[in-house]
Design a protein around this motif. Structure first.
Motif, PDB file in Angstrom:
ATOM      1  N   GLN A  86      -8.252  10.160 -10.507  1.00 55.55           N
ATOM      2  CA  GLN A  86      -6.835  10.513 -10.597  1.00 55.55           C
ATOM      3  C   GLN A  86      -6.564  11.872  -9.963  1.00 55.55           C
ATOM      4  O   GLN A  86      -5.611  12.042  -9.218  1.00 55.55           O
ATOM      5  CB  GLN A  86      -6.398  10.518 -12.067  1.00 55.55           C
ATOM      6  CG  GLN A  86      -4.979  10.976 -12.287  1.00 55.55           C
ATOM      7  CD  GLN A  86      -3.969  10.006 -11.751  1.00 55.55           C
ATOM      8  OE1 GLN A  86      -4.223   8.810 -11.719  1.00 55.55           O
ATOM      9  NE2 GLN A  86      -2.837  10.501 -11.326  1.00 55.55           N
ATOM     10  N   VAL A 126      -5.631   0.379 -11.521  1.00 53.95           N
ATOM     11  CA  VAL A 126      -6.191  -0.833 -10.909  1.00 53.95           C
ATOM     12  C   VAL A 126      -7.716  -0.722 -10.809  1.00 53.95           C
ATOM     13  O   VAL A 126      -8.443  -1.658 -11.157  1.00 53.95           O
ATOM     14  CB  VAL A 126      -5.553  -1.092  -9.530  1.00 53.95           C
ATOM     15  CG1 VAL A 126      -6.301  -2.161  -8.774  1.00 53.95           C
ATOM     16  CG2 VAL A 126      -4.092  -1.476  -9.690  1.00 53.95           C
ATOM     17  N   ILE A 127      -8.201   0.423 -10.357  1.00 54.82           N
ATOM     18  CA  ILE A 127      -9.650   0.610 -10.238  1.00 54.82           C
ATOM     19  C   ILE A 127     -10.312   0.594 -11.607  1.00 54.82           C
ATOM     20  O   ILE A 127     -11.392   0.020 -11.776  1.00 54.82           O
ATOM     21  CB  ILE A 127      -9.968   1.900  -9.460  1.00 54.82           C
ATOM     22  CG1 ILE A 127      -9.547   1.716  -8.005  1.00 54.82           C
ATOM     23  CG2 ILE A 127     -11.441   2.265  -9.564  1.00 54.82           C
ATOM     24  CD1 ILE A 127      -9.675   2.949  -7.154  1.00 54.82           C
ATOM     25  N   PRO A 159      -0.862   7.364  -7.005  1.00 55.50           N
ATOM     26  CA  PRO A 159      -2.239   7.617  -7.462  1.00 55.50           C
ATOM     27  C   PRO A 159      -2.519   7.089  -8.865  1.00 55.50           C
ATOM     28  O   PRO A 159      -3.601   6.579  -9.133  1.00 55.50           O
ATOM     29  CB  PRO A 159      -2.353   9.130  -7.404  1.00 55.50           C
ATOM     30  CG  PRO A 159      -1.390   9.554  -6.371  1.00 55.50           C
ATOM     31  CD  PRO A 159      -0.241   8.572  -6.474  1.00 55.50           C
ATOM     32  N   LEU A 165       2.137   2.231  -3.704  1.00 54.78           N
ATOM     33  CA  LEU A 165       1.217   2.566  -4.783  1.00 54.78           C
ATOM     34  C   LEU A 165       1.097   4.066  -4.943  1.00 54.78           C
ATOM     35  O   LEU A 165       0.896   4.793  -3.981  1.00 54.78           O
ATOM     36  CB  LEU A 165      -0.176   1.982  -4.510  1.00 54.78           C
ATOM     37  CG  LEU A 165      -0.324   0.500  -4.765  1.00 54.78           C
ATOM     38  CD1 LEU A 165      -1.738   0.070  -4.425  1.00 54.78           C
ATOM     39  CD2 LEU A 165      -0.021   0.141  -6.197  1.00 54.78           C
ATOM     40  N   ALA A 216       0.818  -1.211   0.000  1.00 56.95           N
ATOM     41  CA  ALA A 216       0.000   0.000   0.000  1.00 56.95           C
ATOM     42  C   ALA A 216       0.855   1.266   0.000  1.00 56.95           C
ATOM     43  O   ALA A 216       0.465   2.274  -0.565  1.00 56.95           O
ATOM     44  CB  ALA A 216      -0.939   0.014   1.192  1.00 56.95           C
ATOM     45  N   GLU A 255      -1.228   4.483 -10.333  1.00 60.97           N
ATOM     46  CA  GLU A 255      -1.364   3.029 -10.280  1.00 60.97           C
ATOM     47  C   GLU A 255      -2.689   2.621  -9.653  1.00 60.97           C
ATOM     48  O   GLU A 255      -3.320   1.667 -10.106  1.00 60.97           O
ATOM     49  CB  GLU A 255      -0.199   2.426  -9.501  1.00 60.97           C
ATOM     50  CG  GLU A 255       1.126   2.611 -10.211  1.00 60.97           C
ATOM     51  CD  GLU A 255       2.300   2.269  -9.339  1.00 60.97           C
ATOM     52  OE1 GLU A 255       2.124   2.166  -8.109  1.00 60.97           O
ATOM     53  OE2 GLU A 255       3.406   2.119  -9.887  1.00 60.97           O
ATOM     54  N   ILE A 256      -3.122   3.343  -8.633  1.00 58.83           N
ATOM     55  CA  ILE A 256      -4.414   3.049  -8.014  1.00 58.83           C
ATOM     56  C   ILE A 256      -5.539   3.276  -9.022  1.00 58.83           C
ATOM     57  O   ILE A 256      -6.468   2.472  -9.124  1.00 58.83           O
ATOM     58  CB  ILE A 256      -4.615   3.913  -6.752  1.00 58.83           C
ATOM     59  CG1 ILE A 256      -3.601   3.520  -5.682  1.00 58.83           C
ATOM     60  CG2 ILE A 256      -6.032   3.775  -6.215  1.00 58.83           C
ATOM     61  CD1 ILE A 256      -3.577   4.438  -4.489  1.00 58.83           C
ATOM     62  N   THR A 257      -5.439   4.352  -9.802  1.00 61.64           N
ATOM     63  CA  THR A 257      -6.461   4.643 -10.809  1.00 61.64           C
ATOM     64  C   THR A 257      -6.515   3.539 -11.856  1.00 61.64           C
ATOM     65  O   THR A 257      -7.596   3.112 -12.261  1.00 61.64           O
ATOM     66  CB  THR A 257      -6.174   5.996 -11.478  1.00 61.64           C
ATOM     67  OG1 THR A 257      -6.125   7.002 -10.475  1.00 61.64           O
ATOM     68  CG2 THR A 257      -7.243   6.338 -12.481  1.00 61.64           C
ATOM     69  N   LEU A 291      -6.984  11.568  -6.088  1.00 56.68           N
ATOM     70  CA  LEU A 291      -5.874  10.857  -5.449  1.00 56.68           C
ATOM     71  C   LEU A 291      -4.577  11.657  -5.534  1.00 56.68           C
ATOM     72  O   LEU A 291      -3.744  11.558  -4.650  1.00 56.68           O
ATOM     73  CB  LEU A 291      -5.709   9.472  -6.062  1.00 56.68           C
ATOM     74  CG  LEU A 291      -6.840   8.488  -5.760  1.00 56.68           C
ATOM     75  CD1 LEU A 291      -6.632   7.209  -6.526  1.00 56.68           C
ATOM     76  CD2 LEU A 291      -6.927   8.218  -4.274  1.00 56.68           C
TER      77      LEU A 291
END
Length: 66
Positions: free
Chosen positions: A58, A16-17, A10, A8, A5, A12-14, A61
């Motif tokens: 994006q 993945v989502i 922002p 990661l 966690a 990469e989180i976007t 985050l």
């Protein structure tokens, strides 16, 4: 604190989502795309909504990452 966690970003989180959203929405979108009763642009409107959702996520985050 989880190592995964904390690494990661922002972007990469976007991604993945967005990929999870595609996995959930792809079968209904394909059914919607081939249905004869709807306009040709309806699937494109759904994709546009997904793109705007990813853009907003994006930006949100990125603000929290600073």
């Amino acid at each position: 604190m989880s190592l995964f966690a904390s690494e990661l970003r922002p972007a990469e989180i976007t991604i993945v989502i967005l990929l999870i959203t595609l996995l959930i929405l792809l079968p209904p979108l394909l059914t919607l795309w081939i249905s004869p009763g709807l306009s040709w642009f309806v699937p494109y409107l759904v994709w546009l909504g997904i793109i705007f959702l990813a853009f907003g996520l994006q930006r949100l985050l990125s603000k929290h990452a600073l």
